[in-house]
Design an enzyme around this catalytic site. Structure first.
Site, PDB file in Angstrom:
ATOM      1  N   ALA A  76       0.809  -1.171  -0.177  1.00  0.00           N
ATOM      2  CA  ALA A  76       0.016   0.124  -0.060  1.00  0.00           C
ATOM      3  C   ALA A  76       0.784   1.154   0.135  1.00  0.00           C
ATOM      4  CB  ALA A  76      -0.995  -0.218   1.307  1.00  0.00           C
ATOM      5  N   ASN A 153      -6.013   3.009  10.810  1.00  0.00           N
ATOM      6  CA  ASN A 153      -5.172   1.829  11.336  1.00  0.00           C
ATOM      7  C   ASN A 153      -5.065   1.957  12.772  1.00  0.00           C
ATOM      8  OD1 ASN A 153      -3.648   4.151  10.293  1.00  0.00           O
ATOM      9  ND2 ASN A 153      -1.884   3.506  11.084  1.00  0.00           N
ATOM     10  N   SER A 201      -3.349  -3.604   0.688  1.00  0.00           N
ATOM     11  CA  SER A 201      -2.324  -4.391   0.877  1.00  0.00           C
ATOM     12  C   SER A 201      -2.608  -5.634   1.220  1.00  0.00           C
ATOM     13  CB  SER A 201      -1.400  -3.654   1.964  1.00  0.00           C
ATOM     14  OG  SER A 201      -0.210  -4.283   2.511  1.00  0.00           O
ATOM     15  N   THR A 241       9.921  -7.215 -13.039  1.00  0.00           N
ATOM     16  CA  THR A 241       9.124  -8.463 -13.166  1.00  0.00           C
ATOM     17  C   THR A 241       8.196  -8.570 -11.958  1.00  0.00           C
ATOM     18  OG1 THR A 241      11.381  -9.528 -13.974  1.00  0.00           O
ATOM     19  CG2 THR A 241       9.889 -11.088 -12.865  1.00  0.00           C
ATOM     20  N   CYS A 327       7.584   5.560  16.260  1.00  0.00           N
ATOM     21  CA  CYS A 327       8.897   5.922  16.825  1.00  0.00           C
ATOM     22  C   CYS A 327       9.371   6.929  15.853  1.00  0.00           C
ATOM     23  CB  CYS A 327       9.908   4.777  17.080  1.00  0.00           C
ATOM     24  SG  CYS A 327      11.368   5.151  17.359  1.00  0.00           S
TER      25      CYS A 327
HETATM   26  N1  PMP Z   1      -1.807   2.727   5.038  1.00  0.00           N
HETATM   27  C1  PMP Z   1      -2.350   1.977   6.117  1.00  0.00           C
HETATM   28  C2  PMP Z   1      -3.615   2.826   6.658  1.00  0.00           C
HETATM   29  C3  PMP Z   1      -1.721   1.204   6.777  1.00  0.00           C
HETATM   30  O1  PMP Z   1      -2.211   0.897   8.065  1.00  0.00           O
HETATM   31  C4  PMP Z   1      -0.447   0.602   6.287  1.00  0.00           C
HETATM   32  C5  PMP Z   1       0.292  -0.443   6.955  1.00  0.00           C
HETATM   33  N2  PMP Z   1       0.108  -0.608   8.080  1.00  0.00           N
HETATM   34  C6  PMP Z   1       0.032   0.967   4.943  1.00  0.00           C
HETATM   35  C7  PMP Z   1      -0.806   2.106   4.413  1.00  0.00           C
HETATM   36  C8  PMP Z   1       1.197   0.510   4.435  1.00  0.00           C
HETATM   37  O2  PMP Z   1       1.112  -0.751   3.787  1.00  0.00           O
HETATM   38  P1  PMP Z   1       2.211  -1.544   3.465  1.00  0.00           P
HETATM   39  O3  PMP Z   1       2.861  -2.323   4.386  1.00  0.00           O
HETATM   40  O4  PMP Z   1       1.512  -2.643   2.296  1.00  0.00           O
HETATM   41  O5  PMP Z   1       3.051  -0.717   2.506  1.00  0.00           O
END
Ligand code: PMP
Length: 399
Positions: A76, A153, A201, A241, A327
């Site tokens: 993501a 998140n 993701s 790839t 952090c």
């Molecule tokens: N956006 C949000 C809201 C997420 O919670 C996260 C991963 N914790 C990410 C983006 C990043 O995703 P990725 O680990 O696939 O790079």
């Protein structure tokens, strides 16, 4: 703390990453055991290419879009960068919210700095929902892009994206959503939503880490600008790839999630409610954060007043959960998401995020309630005792 050495860890950190679904592991193992570059014309290559296209079809079914609207990425973070970089226009603003993941905030800042653009930040209410008055004020500037997350998140708060899309389209702006935490956890229909760009993701819904996708609506007025150069893969949008096994794992996880979504939503919500009820019955001064009736089913953000989250977590090694903190440059900062919602620094530092998922059981929850209760009572009893040292946090970069 009453934990036998054979008790398995109760894993309640699905928002950081999920255990891999057995269907995804099986499919990946088979894919890894076969050779073939998905770009090669010979039969092993074509076999790899067919596996990739089947995965794309599974993901398209989960989102209700066309497979051709999906570009596979490394996750993501890359999908967010690709979307924001492609949608920006020199001199026109980018609108985000104060509670976006750093993969959006930092991408927006970097792209804006490179493109003579500006970033407007929409604030949130105390319950973590978007301030529509702020959004409307930002839209008066007719921004090129509005990027608002589907679900947060840290708190699990789910935004009403249909309102955001309507307002932003009326202002002539493209709309992107970072749906990393929502895809595979709640139903989403990108066609009905009419969203232009969406990031996801695999490792948040039972697929492997290191693979994700960007949805780009067919007909959206955006030309995807690849972040790297070196090949025409993914219709010129993402050279390199293809990660065949990863993509196959994503597809299998998407198919498994789609086939059980309604049931999983109900079960996970019931388990989350059991966790909250169990903790509140034992520790009635615990505070729950975020809009309770508009959250991901598996997320609970709990503030244990006066008790630093790192101490609480250290006192319950049998529970894998997370501080609401990231952090930054080696210094532990309280969660900017919780601060943006109006929690004090102390409250933010005393907040633990529990996130459940498809493999969580009732037994996990009942054990977790016991461990949490013991840990909180232990920290409360020792907190005034200077001989008890705070355990240094092991938080890494924002997950
Ligand atoms: N956006 C949000 C809201 C997420 O919670 C996260 C991963 N914790 C990410 C983006 C990043 O995703 P990725 O680990 O696939 O790079």
């Amino acid at each position: 703390m009453g934990r036998s050495s054979v008790d398995p860890i109760v894993y309640l950190d699905y928002n950081a990453t999920t255990p891999i679904r057995p269907e995804a592991l099986d499919a990946m193992t088979r894919a890894l055991a076969t050779v073939g570059n998905a770009s090669s014309a010979h039969s092993p290559g074509q076999q790899a290419s067919r596996a990739v296209e089947q995965a794309r079809a599974h993901l398209a079914a989960l989102l209700d879009c066309s497979p051709t609207e999906l570009t596979f990425t490394s996750g993501a973070t890359e999908a967010n960068n690709l979307a924001i970089r492609s949608a920006v226009e020199p001199g026109r603003a980018i609108v985000i919210s104060t509670v976006e993941h750093t993969a959006v905030t930092e991408a927006a800042e970097a792209v804006a700095a490179a493109c003579a653009s500006t970033v407007y930040t929409v604030r949130v209410h105390h319950d973590g929902t978007l301030r529509l008055d702020d959004l409307e004020a930002a839209l008066a500037e007719r921004p090129a892009l509005v990027s608002i997350m589907a679900a947060n998140n840290e708190t699990g708060v789910v935004n009403d994206l249909s309102v955001v899309v309507k307002l932003a389209h009326d202002a002539g702006s493209l709309v992107h959503t970072d749906a990393t935490q929502l895809v595979g956890r709640l139903p989403i229909d990108v066609r009905e939503l009419d969203i232009d760009l969406l990031s996801l993701s695999a490792h948040k819904f039972g697929g492997p880490q290191g693979v994700g996708a960007l949805f780009v609506r067919r007909g959206a007025l955006v030309a995807i600008q690849p972040l790297a150069f070196g090949g025409g893969h993914e219709r010129g949008r993402r050279p390199g790839t293809l990660n065949v096994a990863g993509i196959v794992g994503l597809g299998a996880a998407a198919a498994a999630a789609a086939s059980r979504l309604d049931q999983e939503v109900a079960e996970i919500r019931a388990l989350r409610d059991r966790l909250e009820a169990g903790v509140l019955a034992e520790l009635p001064d615990t505070r729950l954060n975020g809009r309770l009736d508009s959250r991901l089913p598996g997320v609970s953000s709990m503030t244990f007043s006066g008790l630093p989250a790192d101490a609480v977590l250290a006192a319950m090694p049998a529970v894998a959960a997370s501080e609401g903190s990231a952090c930054a440059a080696g210094a532990l900062e309280p969660s900017r998401v919780l601060l943006a919602m109006g929690l004090t620094r102390d409250e933010a530092e005393c907040t633990v995020r529990f996130s459940l998922g498809y493999a969580t059981t009732t037994d996990d929850i009942d054990r977790a309630v016991g461990y949490i209760t013991e840990a909180v009572r232990h920290v409360r009893a020792t907190i005034g005792d200077p001989t008890v040292e705070a355990t240094p946090s092991t938080a890494g970069p924002e997950e």
